[in-house]
Design a protein around this motif. Structure first.
Motif, PDB file in Angstrom:
ATOM      1  N   HIS A   1       0.856  -1.179   0.000  1.00 50.07           N
ATOM      2  CA  HIS A   1       0.000   0.000   0.000  1.00 50.07           C
ATOM      3  C   HIS A   1       0.894   1.232   0.000  1.00 50.07           C
ATOM      4  CE1 HIS A   1      -3.554   2.311   0.436  1.00 50.07           C
ATOM      5  NE2 HIS A   1      -3.279   2.757   1.636  1.00 50.07           N
TER       6      HIS A   1
ATOM      7  N   GLY B   1      -6.326   6.133  -0.430  1.00 49.17           N
ATOM      8  CA  GLY B   1      -7.093   6.474  -1.624  1.00 49.17           C
ATOM      9  C   GLY B   1      -6.630   5.666  -2.819  1.00 49.17           C
TER      10      GLY B   1
ATOM     11  N   HIS C   1      -5.074  -1.044  -2.297  1.00 49.97           N
ATOM     12  CA  HIS C   1      -4.427  -1.728  -1.183  1.00 49.97           C
ATOM     13  C   HIS C   1      -3.382  -2.719  -1.715  1.00 49.97           C
ATOM     14  CE1 HIS C   1      -7.895  -0.906   1.884  1.00 49.97           C
ATOM     15  NE2 HIS C   1      -7.269   0.188   1.477  1.00 49.97           N
TER      16      HIS C   1
ATOM     17  N   GLU D   1      -4.837  -8.319   8.058  1.00 51.78           N
ATOM     18  CA  GLU D   1      -6.044  -8.977   7.547  1.00 51.78           C
ATOM     19  C   GLU D   1      -6.625  -8.204   6.353  1.00 51.78           C
ATOM     20  OE1 GLU D   1      -9.193  -8.661  10.389  1.00 51.78           O
ATOM     21  OE2 GLU D   1     -10.576  -9.834   9.171  1.00 51.78           O
TER      22      GLU D   1
ATOM     23  N   CYS E   1     -10.754  -5.921  -0.127  1.00 53.79           N
ATOM     24  CA  CYS E   1      -9.732  -6.830  -0.652  1.00 53.79           C
ATOM     25  C   CYS E   1     -10.145  -8.284  -0.504  1.00 53.79           C
ATOM     26  CB  CYS E   1      -8.410  -6.620   0.070  1.00 53.79           C
ATOM     27  SG  CYS E   1      -7.705  -5.015  -0.290  1.00 53.79           S
TER      28      CYS E   1
ATOM     29  N   VAL F   1     -13.375  -3.588  10.161  1.00 54.04           N
ATOM     30  CA  VAL F   1     -12.894  -4.880   9.647  1.00 54.04           C
ATOM     31  C   VAL F   1     -12.964  -5.904  10.783  1.00 54.04           C
ATOM     32  CG1 VAL F   1     -11.032  -6.070   8.414  1.00 54.04           C
ATOM     33  CG2 VAL F   1     -11.373  -3.616   8.049  1.00 54.04           C
TER      34      VAL F   1
ATOM     35  N   MET G   1      -6.895   2.900  16.430  1.00 55.46           N
ATOM     36  CA  MET G   1      -8.027   1.995  16.215  1.00 55.46           C
ATOM     37  C   MET G   1      -8.495   1.363  17.527  1.00 55.46           C
ATOM     38  SD  MET G   1      -9.106   2.049  13.261  1.00 55.46           S
ATOM     39  CE  MET G   1      -8.579   3.289  12.117  1.00 55.46           C
TER      40      MET G   1
HETATM   41  C1  AOF Z   1      -5.979  -4.056   3.353  1.00 58.77           C
HETATM   42  N1  AOF Z   1      -4.876  -3.849   2.592  1.00 58.77           N
HETATM   43  O1  AOF Z   1      -3.166  -2.609   1.897  1.00 58.77           O
HETATM   44  C2  AOF Z   1      -4.544  -1.742   3.597  1.00 58.77           C
HETATM   45  C3  AOF Z   1      -5.671  -1.993   4.456  1.00 58.77           C
HETATM   46  O2  AOF Z   1     -10.148   3.826   2.852  1.00 58.77           O
HETATM   47  P1  AOF Z   1      -9.490   2.577   2.390  1.00 58.77           P
HETATM   48  O3  AOF Z   1     -10.314   1.821   1.391  1.00 58.77           O
HETATM   49  O4  AOF Z   1      -8.079   2.789   1.896  1.00 58.77           O
HETATM   50  O5  AOF Z   1      -9.409   1.591   3.652  1.00 58.77           O
HETATM   51  C4  AOF Z   1      -8.560   1.899   4.697  1.00 58.77           C
HETATM   52  C5  AOF Z   1      -8.631   0.821   5.751  1.00 58.77           C
HETATM   53  O6  AOF Z   1      -8.291  -0.454   5.180  1.00 58.77           O
HETATM   54  C6  AOF Z   1      -7.633   1.061   6.861  1.00 58.77           C
HETATM   55  O7  AOF Z   1      -8.224   1.832   7.897  1.00 58.77           O
HETATM   56  C7  AOF Z   1      -7.307  -0.353   7.316  1.00 58.77           C
HETATM   57  O8  AOF Z   1      -8.282  -0.868   8.191  1.00 58.77           O
HETATM   58  C8  AOF Z   1      -7.380  -1.124   6.013  1.00 58.77           C
HETATM   59  N2  AOF Z   1      -6.055  -1.094   5.381  1.00 58.77           N
HETATM   60  N3  AOF Z   1      -6.319  -3.161   4.292  1.00 58.77           N
HETATM   61  O9  AOF Z   1      -6.686  -5.031   3.175  1.00 58.77           O
HETATM   62  C9  AOF Z   1      -4.148  -2.743   2.662  1.00 58.77           C
HETATM   63  N4  AOF Z   1      -3.849  -0.583   3.685  1.00 58.77           N
END
Ligand code: AOF
Ligand code: ZN
Length: 369
Positions: free
Chosen positions: A46, A50, A53, A76, A87, A110, A145
């Protein structure tokens, strides 16, 4: 439960995740490796909130080869629609056979749902592999969190005898240029830098990251065009700052923490209204507000009063102390104002996590216990 190969691939995923440390905020750094028949078929991490992921980059790289693969992810896979789609669904659609996560995502959106979705779709799941390493990747995000507070690092600079200024107040440049470069690195790693009007007025501090002044190793991992200024939070409970201070001329946002709004400010300045507590403002409320604004980590660069108040309020997670090999005498000013502290038994206790030389100075990193 985990094989040697599992360890190897998760280590690789952690290595990839680390590439995002300066750029993913407020999101966590996450890395992903897709392995089929002992061979890496896709990798990703990542990069920026925005943007996709980690899993999405790895799946794109793998294409059809993702079918039947094992996905190693340092966090996760998400199950929610945030800035990007879940994802977990992408992994299901790609036909992966197994997902190994280093840890569960403590984000309440999540919180285990990603792994559950995967296993309900018939995918083998496991978590807990190299979990301590994964925890250490995103201390600020995880703390926010879990608790609703940002992670707070208190940076201090002093002489070997723990003085920050002479009795007259004279204090500029106690520590070396190397130590100041290291502070640039600290600023770059935090979402916000917190100071006070007193410090800003006394030092005309800018509190910004200057890319040119970052240590060479950091520059290599952090391209100039991705430079992200930490938010600058200044406690100004007596409304003493005016748009004339050079702080406001620098690039990046400034948030003024005050009891009341006052003055005309450029668009990069926000007034953050914080309730009063005693003489100053309520620091607990301030930090809760910052967490609500998605600030995961705060670096405090201020004087002995704020340092003492934050420690006394239990708001500091870690202290980073730079000490220069100079003696300033016992009339000099101390590091931390702790009024009413009389018994040694009540003195705040720290646990050293790292001690090293930075140029001619010492850097001590300690956890508040
Ligand atoms: C993943 N893979 O590489 C990351 C995750 O606003 P979004 O869509 O970017 O979602 C952000 C949330 O997603 C973040 O607060 C965390 O819980 C999770 N991050 N999850 O599966 C990733 N960076
Ligand atoms: Zn995701």
């Amino acid at each position: 439960m985990f094989s040697q190969d599992d360890h190897r691939w998760m280590s690789r995923a952690l290595e990839l995740a680390r590439r995002g440390v300066y750029t993913t905020a407020p999101n966590p750094c996450v890395g992903c490796v897709l392995v089929r028949d002992g061979e890496v078929v896709g990798e990703g991490y990542h990069q920026r909130a925005g943007e996709p992921h980690a899993e999405v980059y790895a799946l794109r790289a793998a294409g059809e080869k993702a079918r039947g693969a094992t996905a190693y992810v340092t966090l996760e896979p998400c199950s929610h629609h945030g800035r990007t789609p879940p994802c977990a669904n992408a992994l299901i659609e790609a036909g992966v056979a197994r997902v190994v996560a280093a840890m569960v995502d403590p984000n309440p959106q999540v919180g285990g749902r990603g792994l559950r979705l995967l296993s309900e779709a018939g995918i083998e799941t496991a978590h807990g592999l190299l979990a301590a390493e994964a925890e250490a990747l995103n201390p600020g995000f995880f703390k926010r969190m879990r608790t609703g507070f940002p992670r707070v690092t208190l940076k201090l600079g002093a002489s070997l005898d723990g003085r920050t200024a002479m009795a007259s107040g004279e204090s500029q440049w106690i520590t070396s240029p190397e130590a100041r470069r290291d502070v640039q690195r600290l600023r770059a790693r935090h979402d916000a830098v917190l100071s006070t009007a007193t410090t800003v007025l006394a030092d005309d501090a800018s509190l910004t990251v200057r890319w040119d002044e970052l240590p060479e190793g950091v520059k290599a991992a952090y391209p100039r065009e991705r430079l992200r200024q930490p938010k600058r939070i200044v406690i100004d409970s007596k409304n003493r700052l005016t748009p004339a201070q050079s702080l406001f001329a620098r690039e990046g946002e400034v948030w003024l923490a005050r009891h009341t709004a006052q003055g005309q400010w450029p668009a990069s300045v926000n007034e953050l209204l914080v309730p009063r507590l005693g003489e100053g403002l309520d620091l607990v409320s301030l930090f809760m507000l910052l967490a609500k604004q998605n600030i995961n980590s705060v670096l405090v660069e201020a004087g002995a009063s704020l340092a003492g108040a934050l420690i006394s309020a239990g708001l500091v997670d870690e202290l980073v102390l730079y000490q220069a090999p100079i003696l300033m005498g016992d009339a000099g000013r101390g590091l931390c104002h702790l009024p009413g502290l009389e018994k040694l038994a009540r003195a705040p206790k720290l646990e050293l996590s790292d001690v090293r030389r930075v140029g001619p100075d010492i850097r001590i990193t300690a956890k508040v216990v």
